[in-house]
Design a protein around this motif. Structure first.
Motif, PDB file in Angstrom:
ATOM      1  N   ARG A 224       0.954  -0.927   0.243  1.00 55.29           N
ATOM      2  CA  ARG A 224      -0.369   0.243   0.284  1.00 55.29           C
ATOM      3  C   ARG A 224       0.769   1.282  -0.175  1.00 55.29           C
ATOM      4  O   ARG A 224       2.069   1.342   0.275  1.00 55.29           O
ATOM      5  CB  ARG A 224      -1.175   0.118   1.423  1.00 55.29           C
ATOM      6  CG  ARG A 224      -1.612  -1.199   1.612  1.00 55.29           C
ATOM      7  CD  ARG A 224      -2.881  -0.936   0.173  1.00 55.29           C
ATOM      8  NE  ARG A 224      -4.038  -1.475   0.199  1.00 55.29           N
ATOM      9  CZ  ARG A 224      -4.733  -1.613  -0.531  1.00 55.29           C
ATOM     10  NH1 ARG A 224      -5.376  -0.625  -0.714  1.00 55.29           N
ATOM     11  NH2 ARG A 224      -6.259  -2.595  -0.459  1.00 55.29           N
ATOM     12  N   GLU A 225       0.838   2.692  -0.622  1.00 57.25           N
ATOM     13  CA  GLU A 225       0.792   3.850  -0.279  1.00 57.25           C
ATOM     14  C   GLU A 225       1.156   4.085   0.716  1.00 57.25           C
ATOM     15  O   GLU A 225       2.852   4.342   1.202  1.00 57.25           O
ATOM     16  CB  GLU A 225       0.188   4.612  -1.176  1.00 57.25           C
ATOM     17  CG  GLU A 225       0.359   4.673  -2.706  1.00 57.25           C
ATOM     18  CD  GLU A 225       2.151   4.886  -3.625  1.00 57.25           C
ATOM     19  OE1 GLU A 225       2.802   5.797  -2.689  1.00 57.25           O
ATOM     20  OE2 GLU A 225       1.363   3.564  -4.226  1.00 57.25           O
ATOM     21  N   GLU A 226       0.463   3.795   1.874  1.00 60.30           N
ATOM     22  CA  GLU A 226       0.226   3.883   3.093  1.00 60.30           C
ATOM     23  C   GLU A 226       1.171   3.315   3.796  1.00 60.30           C
ATOM     24  O   GLU A 226       2.594   4.435   4.743  1.00 60.30           O
ATOM     25  CB  GLU A 226      -0.858   3.535   4.031  1.00 60.30           C
ATOM     26  CG  GLU A 226      -2.105   4.265   3.244  1.00 60.30           C
ATOM     27  CD  GLU A 226      -3.147   3.821   2.963  1.00 60.30           C
ATOM     28  OE1 GLU A 226      -4.101   4.412   1.876  1.00 60.30           O
ATOM     29  OE2 GLU A 226      -2.128   3.372   1.914  1.00 60.30           O
ATOM     30  N   ASN A 227       1.889   2.156   3.487  1.00 60.51           N
ATOM     31  CA  ASN A 227       2.847   1.369   3.772  1.00 60.51           C
ATOM     32  C   ASN A 227       4.561   2.335   3.544  1.00 60.51           C
ATOM     33  O   ASN A 227       5.573   2.376   4.484  1.00 60.51           O
ATOM     34  CB  ASN A 227       3.248   0.352   3.350  1.00 60.51           C
ATOM     35  CG  ASN A 227       1.825  -0.569   3.695  1.00 60.51           C
ATOM     36  OD1 ASN A 227       1.304  -0.284   4.897  1.00 60.51           O
ATOM     37  ND2 ASN A 227       2.496  -1.529   3.225  1.00 60.51           N
ATOM     38  N   LYS A 228       4.280   3.331   2.584  1.00 61.05           N
ATOM     39  CA  LYS A 228       6.206   3.767   2.032  1.00 61.05           C
ATOM     40  C   LYS A 228       5.739   5.153   3.126  1.00 61.05           C
ATOM     41  O   LYS A 228       7.124   5.369   3.317  1.00 61.05           O
ATOM     42  CB  LYS A 228       5.669   4.001   0.220  1.00 61.05           C
ATOM     43  CG  LYS A 228       6.201   2.899   0.076  1.00 61.05           C
ATOM     44  CD  LYS A 228       6.031   3.379  -1.576  1.00 61.05           C
ATOM     45  CE  LYS A 228       5.462   2.177  -2.736  1.00 61.05           C
ATOM     46  NZ  LYS A 228       5.396   3.452  -4.057  1.00 61.05           N
ATOM     47  N   ARG A 229       4.515   5.407   3.384  1.00 63.88           N
ATOM     48  CA  ARG A 229       5.021   6.614   4.472  1.00 63.88           C
ATOM     49  C   ARG A 229       5.168   6.230   5.389  1.00 63.88           C
ATOM     50  O   ARG A 229       6.085   6.256   6.363  1.00 63.88           O
ATOM     51  CB  ARG A 229       3.072   7.528   4.574  1.00 63.88           C
ATOM     52  CG  ARG A 229       3.109   8.026   3.213  1.00 63.88           C
ATOM     53  CD  ARG A 229       1.777   9.208   3.121  1.00 63.88           C
ATOM     54  NE  ARG A 229       0.810   7.482   3.714  1.00 63.88           N
ATOM     55  CZ  ARG A 229      -0.165   7.431   2.762  1.00 63.88           C
ATOM     56  NH1 ARG A 229       0.156   7.921   1.752  1.00 63.88           N
ATOM     57  NH2 ARG A 229      -1.346   7.497   3.169  1.00 63.88           N
ATOM     58  N   GLY A 230       4.841   4.911   6.374  1.00 60.36           N
ATOM     59  CA  GLY A 230       5.126   4.592   6.992  1.00 60.36           C
ATOM     60  C   GLY A 230       6.611   3.903   7.726  1.00 60.36           C
ATOM     61  O   GLY A 230       7.284   3.945   8.689  1.00 60.36           O
ATOM     62  N   PHE A 231       7.532   4.006   7.107  1.00 60.97           N
ATOM     63  CA  PHE A 231       8.861   3.105   6.471  1.00 60.97           C
ATOM     64  C   PHE A 231       9.751   5.098   6.468  1.00 60.97           C
ATOM     65  O   PHE A 231      10.845   4.690   7.207  1.00 60.97           O
ATOM     66  CB  PHE A 231       9.622   2.722   5.277  1.00 60.97           C
ATOM     67  CG  PHE A 231       9.302   1.426   5.004  1.00 60.97           C
ATOM     68  CD1 PHE A 231       9.537   0.067   5.873  1.00 60.97           C
ATOM     69  CD2 PHE A 231       7.736   0.239   4.856  1.00 60.97           C
ATOM     70  CE1 PHE A 231       9.610  -1.484   6.049  1.00 60.97           C
ATOM     71  CE2 PHE A 231       7.699  -0.688   4.837  1.00 60.97           C
ATOM     72  CZ  PHE A 231       8.694  -2.264   5.694  1.00 60.97           C
ATOM     73  N   GLU A 232       8.980   5.438   5.455  1.00 61.07           N
ATOM     74  CA  GLU A 232       9.571   6.977   5.693  1.00 61.07           C
ATOM     75  C   GLU A 232       9.307   7.827   7.578  1.00 61.07           C
ATOM     76  O   GLU A 232      10.377   7.867   8.004  1.00 61.07           O
ATOM     77  CB  GLU A 232       9.069   7.811   4.725  1.00 61.07           C
ATOM     78  CG  GLU A 232       9.409   8.967   4.963  1.00 61.07           C
ATOM     79  CD  GLU A 232      10.732   9.701   4.846  1.00 61.07           C
ATOM     80  OE1 GLU A 232      11.204  10.917   5.548  1.00 61.07           O
ATOM     81  OE2 GLU A 232      11.405   9.010   4.287  1.00 61.07           O
ATOM     82  N   ASN A 233       8.756   6.768   7.762  1.00 55.68           N
ATOM     83  CA  ASN A 233       8.884   7.382   9.042  1.00 55.68           C
ATOM     84  C   ASN A 233       9.682   6.721  10.381  1.00 55.68           C
ATOM     85  O   ASN A 233       9.751   7.161  10.879  1.00 55.68           O
ATOM     86  CB  ASN A 233       6.657   7.362   9.599  1.00 55.68           C
ATOM     87  CG  ASN A 233       5.976   7.535   9.883  1.00 55.68           C
ATOM     88  OD1 ASN A 233       6.156   9.220   9.320  1.00 55.68           O
ATOM     89  ND2 ASN A 233       4.522   8.026   9.487  1.00 55.68           N
ATOM     90  N   ASN A 234       9.538   5.466   9.678  1.00 53.28           N
ATOM     91  CA  ASN A 234      10.657   4.607  10.714  1.00 53.28           C
ATOM     92  C   ASN A 234      11.652   4.821   9.819  1.00 53.28           C
ATOM     93  O   ASN A 234      12.992   5.022  10.583  1.00 53.28           O
ATOM     94  CB  ASN A 234      10.920   3.332   9.917  1.00 53.28           C
ATOM     95  CG  ASN A 234       9.885   2.052  10.557  1.00 53.28           C
ATOM     96  OD1 ASN A 234       8.716   3.046  11.523  1.00 53.28           O
ATOM     97  ND2 ASN A 234      10.303   1.004  10.776  1.00 53.28           N
TER      98      ASN A 234
END
Length: 254
Positions: A224-234
């Motif tokens: 999901r595109e949301e997962n890319k944002r999650g990894f960026e938060n990490n």
């Protein structure tokens, strides 16, 4: 995967047991159902800030799903990813049913009595998780909604919850790749909807090994595109706490 990598740690958690461990970023944990019909209830916390913990609503909402399986990520309430599900032989991980308490276990399987039954006593998931989180200064208010690995609960047309007692088979594995340092709290107490007439003692093998480097084509990253944002938060979090950041080049969303 496991054959090509050195095992760092391996142990078997017997049925009706509980345990916890801090898993460093860059490690993968393999859970194996040794006999079939196991249930592994798990919770996740940031070991340096336990106020950050697994958030079930955000995890399901941002990935548009009711269940979890390979490709899904497990989110904290800070929008970061604790771990990614890189393997799920069962195809369905229960996210909504929680754990049984003392009253529920007594109603289904009789009163528990450690003095008589010793390590074969009828422990319940709620007390088991509570004992583990207490080791880290946490209490009842810190028990969030948990995952139930190896368990499937679906809904019918009327919205009734249906537990599948044949869901997980012997040697089925679920692997979680940890994307940040994580406190993992777990118990092998039975699922609250398990219909067995006899209290089920089902063991789960827990094995830890080094994760393979994440590629740009990674299933969890691109699910999901949301997962890319999650990894960026990490990535941003890791840069502030001094962790090594090893991730592919990603076109990050806002």
């Amino acid at each position: 995967m496991l054959a090509r990598q050195e095992v760092i740690f391996s142990d078997t958690l017997p049925g009706a047991a509980h345990w916890s461990m801090v898993v460093p970023k860059g490690r993968t944990v393999r859970f194996k159902d040794l006999e079939g019909g196991a249930n592994m209830s798990v919770l996740f916390y940031n070991p340096t800030n336990p106020l950050e913990r697994y958030n079930a609503p955000d995890t399901l909402k941002c990935q548009h799903t009711f269940k979890l399986t390979t490709g899904n990520c497990l989110y904290s309430d800070m929008g970061r990813i604790f771990c990614s599900i890189v393997r799920d032989d069962t195809g369905w991980i229960d996210t909504v049913c929680g754990v049984a308490n003392k009253q529920k276990v007594a109603q289904k399987w009789g009163e528990r009595d450690y003095q008589t039954e010793r390590n074969r006593w009828k422990q319940n998931g709620y007390d088991a998780l509570l004992v583990e989180v207490a080791k880290y200064g946490l209490g009842k208010r810190d028990l969030a909604a948990n995952l139930n690995l190896f368990s499937k609960v679906s809904t019918d047309e009327l919205g009734n919850l249906n537990y599948d007692p044949q869901h997980s088979k012997a040697d089925d594995c679920i692997e979680l790749r940890f994307e940040m340092d994580t406190l993992v709290v777990m118990t092998t107490c039975p699922h609250p909807l398990n219909p067995s007439e006899i209290y089920p003692y089902k063991p789960v093998e827990v094995t830890v090994f080094e994760s393979e480097p994440m590629q740009e084509s990674d299933t969890c990253l691109n699910h999901r595109e949301e997962n890319k944002r999650g990894f960026e938060n990490n990535r941003r979090y890791a840069s502030t706490v001094g962790q090594t950041v090893e991730s592919p080049t990603i076109n990050h969303c806002c």
